[in-house]
Design an enzyme around this catalytic site. Structure first.
Site, PDB file in Angstrom:
ATOM      1  N   GLY A  36      49.813  20.835 181.522  1.00 33.05           N
ATOM      2  CA  GLY A  36      49.985  22.076 181.933  1.00 33.05           C
ATOM      3  C   GLY A  36      51.449  22.129 182.618  1.00 33.05           C
ATOM      4  O   GLY A  36      52.292  21.223 182.470  1.00 33.05           O
ATOM      5  N   GLY A  88      50.291  21.602 188.008  1.00 34.68           N
ATOM      6  CA  GLY A  88      50.253  20.329 188.426  1.00 34.68           C
ATOM      7  C   GLY A  88      50.438  19.924 189.881  1.00 34.68           C
ATOM      8  O   GLY A  88      49.554  18.992 190.399  1.00 34.68           O
ATOM      9  N   GLU A 138      50.352  15.557 183.067  1.00 34.88           N
ATOM     10  CA  GLU A 138      51.207  15.664 181.811  1.00 34.88           C
ATOM     11  C   GLU A 138      51.706  17.044 182.045  1.00 34.88           C
ATOM     12  O   GLU A 138      51.100  17.995 181.712  1.00 34.88           O
ATOM     13  CB  GLU A 138      50.679  15.406 180.462  1.00 34.88           C
ATOM     14  CG  GLU A 138      50.093  14.270 180.189  1.00 34.88           C
ATOM     15  CD  GLU A 138      50.969  13.434 179.835  1.00 34.88           C
ATOM     16  OE1 GLU A 138      52.158  13.315 179.927  1.00 34.88           O
ATOM     17  OE2 GLU A 138      50.512  12.028 179.667  1.00 34.88           O
ATOM     18  N   CYS A 163      55.745  21.139 175.106  1.00 31.03           N
ATOM     19  CA  CYS A 163      56.188  20.516 176.452  1.00 31.03           C
ATOM     20  C   CYS A 163      57.607  19.701 176.348  1.00 31.03           C
ATOM     21  O   CYS A 163      58.395  19.752 176.977  1.00 31.03           O
ATOM     22  CB  CYS A 163      55.346  19.908 177.163  1.00 31.03           C
ATOM     23  SG  CYS A 163      54.536  18.599 175.825  1.00 31.03           S
TER      24      CYS A 163
HETATM   25  P1  NAD Z   1      49.278  26.295 183.013  1.00 33.48           P
HETATM   26  O1  NAD Z   1      49.686  25.173 184.085  1.00 33.48           O
HETATM   27  O2  NAD Z   1      49.231  27.572 183.399  1.00 33.48           O
HETATM   28  O3  NAD Z   1      47.570  25.744 182.803  1.00 33.48           O
HETATM   29  C1  NAD Z   1      47.037  24.620 182.465  1.00 33.48           C
HETATM   30  C2  NAD Z   1      45.758  24.570 182.730  1.00 33.48           C
HETATM   31  O4  NAD Z   1      45.195  24.728 183.839  1.00 33.48           O
HETATM   32  C3  NAD Z   1      44.624  25.863 182.255  1.00 33.48           C
HETATM   33  O5  NAD Z   1      43.499  25.369 181.489  1.00 33.48           O
HETATM   34  C4  NAD Z   1      44.552  26.687 183.272  1.00 33.48           C
HETATM   35  O6  NAD Z   1      43.436  27.464 183.266  1.00 33.48           O
HETATM   36  C5  NAD Z   1      44.514  25.581 184.327  1.00 33.48           C
HETATM   37  N1  NAD Z   1      44.786  26.068 185.838  1.00 33.48           N
HETATM   38  C6  NAD Z   1      45.664  26.940 186.261  1.00 33.48           C
HETATM   39  N2  NAD Z   1      45.709  27.052 187.554  1.00 33.48           N
HETATM   40  C7  NAD Z   1      44.748  26.187 188.022  1.00 33.48           C
HETATM   41  C8  NAD Z   1      44.414  25.723 189.300  1.00 33.48           C
HETATM   42  N3  NAD Z   1      44.900  26.316 190.335  1.00 33.48           N
HETATM   43  N4  NAD Z   1      43.465  24.609 189.261  1.00 33.48           N
HETATM   44  C9  NAD Z   1      43.031  24.072 188.402  1.00 33.48           C
HETATM   45  N5  NAD Z   1      43.398  24.487 186.955  1.00 33.48           N
HETATM   46  C10 NAD Z   1      44.215  25.481 186.898  1.00 33.48           C
HETATM   47  O7  NAD Z   1      49.893  25.853 181.735  1.00 33.48           O
HETATM   48  P2  NAD Z   1      49.837  26.738 180.463  1.00 33.48           P
HETATM   49  O8  NAD Z   1      50.864  27.908 180.523  1.00 33.48           O
HETATM   50  O9  NAD Z   1      48.631  26.633 179.903  1.00 33.48           O
HETATM   51  O10 NAD Z   1      50.694  25.812 179.502  1.00 33.48           O
HETATM   52  C11 NAD Z   1      52.038  25.626 179.337  1.00 33.48           C
HETATM   53  C12 NAD Z   1      52.613  24.398 180.214  1.00 33.48           C
HETATM   54  O11 NAD Z   1      51.947  23.115 179.845  1.00 33.48           O
HETATM   55  C13 NAD Z   1      54.108  24.061 179.900  1.00 33.48           C
HETATM   56  O12 NAD Z   1      54.754  23.854 181.337  1.00 33.48           O
HETATM   57  C14 NAD Z   1      54.103  22.724 179.490  1.00 33.48           C
HETATM   58  O13 NAD Z   1      55.181  22.013 179.218  1.00 33.48           O
HETATM   59  C15 NAD Z   1      52.903  22.124 179.715  1.00 33.48           C
HETATM   60  N6  NAD Z   1      52.538  20.994 178.887  1.00 33.48           N
HETATM   61  C16 NAD Z   1      52.667  19.663 178.934  1.00 33.48           C
HETATM   62  C17 NAD Z   1      52.455  19.056 178.048  1.00 33.48           C
HETATM   63  C18 NAD Z   1      52.724  17.489 178.334  1.00 33.48           C
HETATM   64  O14 NAD Z   1      52.114  16.481 177.879  1.00 33.48           O
HETATM   65  N7  NAD Z   1      53.336  16.864 179.299  1.00 33.48           N
HETATM   66  C19 NAD Z   1      51.686  19.320 176.799  1.00 33.48           C
HETATM   67  C20 NAD Z   1      51.406  20.570 176.787  1.00 33.48           C
HETATM   68  C21 NAD Z   1      51.902  21.275 177.571  1.00 33.48           C
END
Ligand code: NAD
Length: 517
Positions: free
Chosen positions: A230, A235, A252, A286
């Site tokens: 995410g 993260g 990631e 990402c």
């Molecule tokens: P996000 O960080 O908002 O959410 C990711 C996940 O985390 C979701 O399931 C969300 O419900 C959960 N989450 C949110 N707050 C949390 C908390 N406080 N505690 C635990 N879990 C929590 O990301 P998004 O908007 O869903 O996705 C987009 C992001 O993901 C972008 O930054 C993208 O670069 C990244 N991403 C990275 C990769 C990689 O492999 N590096 C791959 C895909 C997406």
């Protein structure tokens, strides 16, 4: 009439303890397509308990890797058999064009389960350590225990496979929390794991809000590892939360990857490649090549042709096979894209193409944005430094290879990057200077479950895929079998049969022998 989905806990689909549900919508239309049980902290605790029991008492972690591999292969076969349904569901829930869902997502899910089946079948659990007189030593690789996978909305079914396959291949049990925008295909993969005969409680799927469910999972003392994909912001929070129990985590995270176009390149090839690098899945990727570093000598011609071809990209509903680019996942994300385009304009960059919402006939409620190219971008601008997560490309000129490497590395992120060149040696030299987890030369987005993937710097911690990714789901244990006789012979200072010197008397501080280490 929308479909109803439930939580998968302990091999059964159940309502949330609170009885609450939420709606998930089709971003192509803006209409709700399903109601989903909304997991809360109580459900998270139950899922973890069930996963813990499956690990501590169940057969899964005790099986040989090659036995578990058979179940993973069965999941891969079931995914293949259900490919049409899964692809359509991904298109409707996450806005993946149907071409992409069929052509990329489902194939990736199948190969992820197959590759980890192969690795589990091949990897040895025990290895001898170097000879040491008087003892026999070996290393055991053991499953970690209960793993939590938290996934984003951009590639739901692929992310489910990336988290479930290596975790269970290594003998762990898992609780997966998909993003609330896109929970459906993860629940379907969970269902197929149950159908494949994987023992109950080994795979659990828990849709629910990040803060309520995610934080309960991450801070549970019964959880041994968290695998998060995410944003960098969340993260960072996960890493802080995991610190409370020193829970292992792999992260990631985000990216702002640079694709470098050298002046010796085949134009045609690199232009298509640059477009593929950034506009694949509307830039909600990402590793997207969102910064295009183009050598000054070819800049004008390159950008003119790039803009022409970007203009020709067909934006449309995900289920239409003529759509090259589908919708943005949500109204909120569409607004983020709009806001960043405004920031770019305010910073003085020029919109060469796009820069506005796309109107798609008959789909007024959908969330569409035109492929957008900014020129005249300086690498220090916010549009070149911050992750936008939409179809927005920043073109940045450079003079020499040295400068290209410096600009590419001038980012807090380090996920991926690319080099487009007709000269392999020159491209490899540049690739080796880039501080990113992956560099693709003359292609882009070539993620493969056999090859490690992950980030330098603020793009993450640890790696997914391949043997490296598999071993992120295993503990290392050193076993020492002593063959050297009584303990006192090796640790004379610990010989309990020798009378102790009286404290304060001569010799009470005499040096004894010490065990190694
Ligand atoms: P996000 O960080 O908002 O959410 C990711 C996940 O985390 C979701 O399931 C969300 O419900 C959960 N989450 C949110 N707050 C949390 C908390 N406080 N505690 C635990 N879990 C929590 O990301 P998004 O908007 O869903 O996705 C987009 C992001 O993901 C972008 O930054 C993208 O670069 C990244 N991403 C990275 C990769 C990689 O492999 N590096 C791959 C895909 C997406």
């Amino acid at each position: 009439m929308t479909e109803a989905y439930k939580l998968l806990i302990g091999g059964a689909f159940t309502d949330a303890a609170s009885g609450e549900t939420f709606e998930t919508m089709d971003p192509s239309t803006g209409q709700a397509i399903a109601t989903v049980a909304k997991g809360g902290p109580e459900d998270a605790r139950r899922a973890v308990e069930v996963a813990r029991k499956a690990f501590d008492e169940g057969p899964w972690p005790k099986m040989k890797g090659r036995e578990r591999a058979q179940y993973l292969l069965k999941v891969a076969d079931l995914v293949k058999q259900n490919a049409g349904h899964l692809a359509e569901l991904e298109a409707r829930d996450a806005g993946h064009t149907i071409r992409m869902a069929k052509g990329a997502d489902i194939g990736m899910v199948i190969s992820t389960f197959r590759v980890f089946a192969e690795i589990a079948g091949r990897e040895v659990d025990e290895e001898p350590l170097p000879r040491n007189p008087g003892s026999m030593n070996y290393v055991r690789r053991e499953p970690i225990g209960v793993c939590v996978g938290i996934t984003p909305w951009n590639f739901p079914i692929q992310m489910a496979a990336w988290k479930i396959a290596p975790a269970i291949a290594a003998g762990n049990s898992v609780v997966i929390k998909p993003a609330t925008y896109t929970p459906l295909t993860t629940l379907e993969v969970g269902r197929l794991c149950v159908e494949a005969g994987i023992p109950e409680g080994v795979v659990n799927v828990l849709p629910g809000a990040g803060a309520a469910v995610g934080e309960e999972l991450v801070t549970s003392p019964m959880v041994d590892k968290v695998a998060f994909t995410g944003s960098t912001e969340v993260g960072r929070r996960i890493m802080q939360l995991a610190a409370s129990n020193i829970t292992k985590c792999t992260l990631e995270l985000g990216g702002k990857s640079a694709a470098i176009v050298l002046d010796d390149v085949d134009f045609d090839y690199a232009i298509d490649g640059a477009l593929w690098g950034v506009f694949f899945h509307s830039g909600q990727v990402c590793s997207a090549g969102t910064r295009l570093l183009v050598q000054g000598s070819i800049l004008d011609d390159f950008v003119a042709e790039l803009a022409k071809r970007a203009e020709a990209i067909a934006v449309g509903p995900a289920l239409e096979s003529s759509s090259d680019m589908g919708p943005i996942v949500s109204e909120a994300q569409l607004e983020t894209v709009e806001r960043y385009v405004g920031i770019g304009r305010d910073e003085g960059a020029d919109v060469v193409v796009g820069g506005e919402r796309a109107m798609v006939e008959g789909h007024d409620g959908g969330f569409y944005y035109r492929p957008t190219v900014f020129s005249n971008v300086d690498n220090s601008m916010r549009i070149a430094q911050e992750e936008i997560f939409g179809p927005v490309l920043s073109v940045i000129p450079f003079a020499e290879d040295e400068e290209a490497a410096r600009l590419a590395n001038d980012s807090v992120y380090g996920l991926a990057g690319g080099v487009w060149s007709g000269d392999n040696n020159r491209a490899i030299k540049l690739a080796e200077r880039m501080r990113t987890g992956t560099v693709w030369i003359n292609d882009y987005h070539m993620i493969n479950p056999r090859f490690p993937f992950g980030g330098y710097k603020q793009s993450g911690l640890g790696r997914e895929h391949g043997e490296i990714g598999f071993n992120e789901y295993r503990e290392t244990k050193h076993v020492h079998l002593d063959l050297g006789g009584p303990v006192r012979a090796r640790h004379p200072w610990w010989d309990l049969t020798v009378p102790k010197p009286v404290p304060g008397s001569l010799g009470s501080d005499a040096e004894g022998s010490k065990p190694e280490g």
